[in-house]
Design a protein around this motif. Sequence first.
Motif, PDB file in Angstrom:
ATOM      1  N   ILE B 230      47.481  40.679  29.633  1.00 34.47           N
ATOM      2  CA  ILE B 230      46.114  40.384  29.180  1.00 34.47           C
ATOM      3  C   ILE B 230      45.990  38.908  28.842  1.00 34.47           C
ATOM      4  N   ARG B 233      46.016  36.791  31.967  1.00 31.67           N
ATOM      5  CA  ARG B 233      44.798  36.933  32.763  1.00 31.67           C
ATOM      6  C   ARG B 233      43.637  36.190  32.111  1.00 31.67           C
ATOM      7  N   LEU B 234      43.542  36.303  30.811  1.00 31.16           N
ATOM      8  CA  LEU B 234      42.457  35.612  30.108  1.00 31.16           C
ATOM      9  C   LEU B 234      42.564  34.111  30.307  1.00 31.16           C
ATOM     10  N   LEU B 237      41.214  33.045  33.622  1.00 33.71           N
ATOM     11  CA  LEU B 237      39.777  33.191  33.866  1.00 33.71           C
ATOM     12  C   LEU B 237      39.033  31.869  33.791  1.00 33.71           C
ATOM     13  N   ASP B 238      39.416  31.036  32.845  1.00 28.30           N
ATOM     14  CA  ASP B 238      38.746  29.749  32.696  1.00 28.30           C
ATOM     15  C   ASP B 238      38.779  28.974  33.997  1.00 28.30           C
ATOM     16  N   ARG B 240      39.282  30.206  37.053  1.00 30.37           N
ATOM     17  CA  ARG B 240      38.587  30.875  38.151  1.00 30.37           C
ATOM     18  C   ARG B 240      37.071  30.736  38.039  1.00 30.37           C
ATOM     19  N   GLU B 241      36.572  30.689  36.794  1.00 38.17           N
ATOM     20  CA  GLU B 241      35.128  30.558  36.607  1.00 38.17           C
ATOM     21  C   GLU B 241      34.599  29.263  37.211  1.00 38.17           C
ATOM     22  N   GLU B 243      35.480  27.917  39.859  1.00 38.30           N
ATOM     23  CA  GLU B 243      35.473  27.932  41.322  1.00 38.30           C
ATOM     24  C   GLU B 243      34.182  28.532  41.889  1.00 38.30           C
TER      25      GLU B 243
END
Lengths: 360, 272
Positions: B230, B233-234, B237-238, B240-241, B243
């Motif tokens: 977790i 992954r969190l 996310l920063d 991937r956002e 992109e």
Amino acid sequence: MCAKGVDIGTCFLVGAELKDGKEVFTMERDAFFSMPNEDFAEDMLTKSGAFYIIKGDQIYVVGEDALKFSMVTGNAKDYRRPMAKGVLNPGEEEAISMMEVLLEAVVGKPNFPGETICATMPANPVDAEFDVTFHRMVLERFLKKIGYDVKCINEAMCIIYAENPTVTINNEVLPFTGIALSFGAGMVNLAASWRAKKLLEFSCGRSGDWIDRQVAKVRSVPVSKVQSHKEKYLNFDRIDPTDQLLVALEIYYEDLIRYVIGHFQQQLKMANATIDEPVEIVIAGGTSKPPGFVDRFKNILREIGLPIPVKAVRHAKDPLKAVAAGALIAAISEEKKRKAASAGEAAPKASAKKDVPLIS
Amino acid sequence: MWIVKNVLRGSIQIEDLKVKIPAKDYFDLDKIGRERAEQSRQLKLAMEEGYLQNVKKSDPGTNEAVLVKEETRSEIKSKIEELRAAIVKSPDKETVLKAIGDLRGVLAGSKDVEQIRADFDDLKKLVSSMDGDGGWLKKEFEKLRTSFFDKEKDEKTLMKREVLELRKAVLEERGRSQAVLTQFNEFRDTLLKEFKGLLTGLVAAGPRMSATGEGGEAVGERVRMTEVEIKARLKMLDQREKELQANFESIGRKVEGDMGAANQADLLSDLE
């Protein structure tokens, strides 16, 4: 009063807020359709007015347009959903990215930093291995990141807030007291409440999507066809016995209702619950939408029975928006309490009536 | 504690106190007695002329060292449990090795080295009793212990000296800049945090690595890995956002409702 609610569902995202004293709901399909970002793809989508996201060499058409593109192209494989069984779809690589974009587009930016938003979350399922922790953490983190003060609440409790079932004890009416079931696409969520306090919650990992898959399997038709047929023709008051899809849908709907009531019985027994006064059951959610669903539920409930007295079973006034409305109610209530506290006033207190628990 | 600094580029000798302070160095005048120092004319002159600078002068009788140590110990105790959980979240070998390396550095620079000898011995017993694939940990731990307590005294002294220098620098700056003081406190907190976390982390990591397929251990491992997953992954996310490029800011069909949300909210907040 500025506050928002959002129902994060497997099939739809429903945002709710008050604007000029009126409730405004924003609904969007929780889906996307992927296609390669080739020469004219972006132009074509722009001209057609579709909402899309570009990521590398892929274009993702989002929301309602995703379903349209899937149907127009006949390509069901690339019609994808960020949620499955009530939580972020673990088998979908783009689930989190897509969900975040959709979520922000539905609820918008906060009106001020730290605006309260209540986001609905499912309860942990009684019939599946996964829990909802990751789902909750991801969405909570994202909403915080865009500036909200996030409160996660059980989606069945939202129905309690929106529909306000009551129980009368010694001539006193207890508000927000009863049982709520949310028949969503991915899950059925149930909560028992006493004076707005959650006494019992659980979810079952099968609901509308499960029915569609089962029917598609036994009738050898695509799931999309089952969904479309269900939305257009399913009416439990008038099932055409010659329509094999409708017959299969009826069978699996009944099976689902029995399954849920069976689990409810078990959970009540495990909780050693005793409810003396007849309670109301309120049902909401997209899967409960077909006409006659609530009567079918009542009939099966009467047949199977529950270890508690039931006063009535009723449908929510608006089954598709009840959960979002309840989230909005919880958010406004939270914001009021916060304002009262910051103004140095004592927050409104409950009456001094002794708190005799309904379920013990 | 009455610390003064010689701000000159040469040493100062205060004859009536028989004290010599090297260039740019510090001296605790309480070592020779507060009363005696206060009566020194040469010292007074050196202070007035600005050769010596007051860095810290506490009230006589205050045993600051004891207070700081008590505070530190109490803080260590209170943090142990919460930091144990933090370490458990990164149970891979690389992390534990890094933790050992960091611990080594922190211990070498700590004034409380001798006081944690017992904790070290406990850890050694724990690590020695481990089975399974914990051999590398035993080896690393023994290396750490040997280096720290027996052989690499020079390194220990050097690191200790670095920390003391930093403390001195902070004391020097305290009179001038509150910001530096804050920085020092943060640094001290980081050292303490790492020390406590790594110490407890080694304890926590020990039994996990000695797991030999027992049911309870296996479940524990799975839970920890989930938490790690977790967290990882969190963090991703920063990235991937960034992109994503959307051609819209808002989306969805808007409809008005009349479900009495405001009234229901009043009722709910009155009840709660």
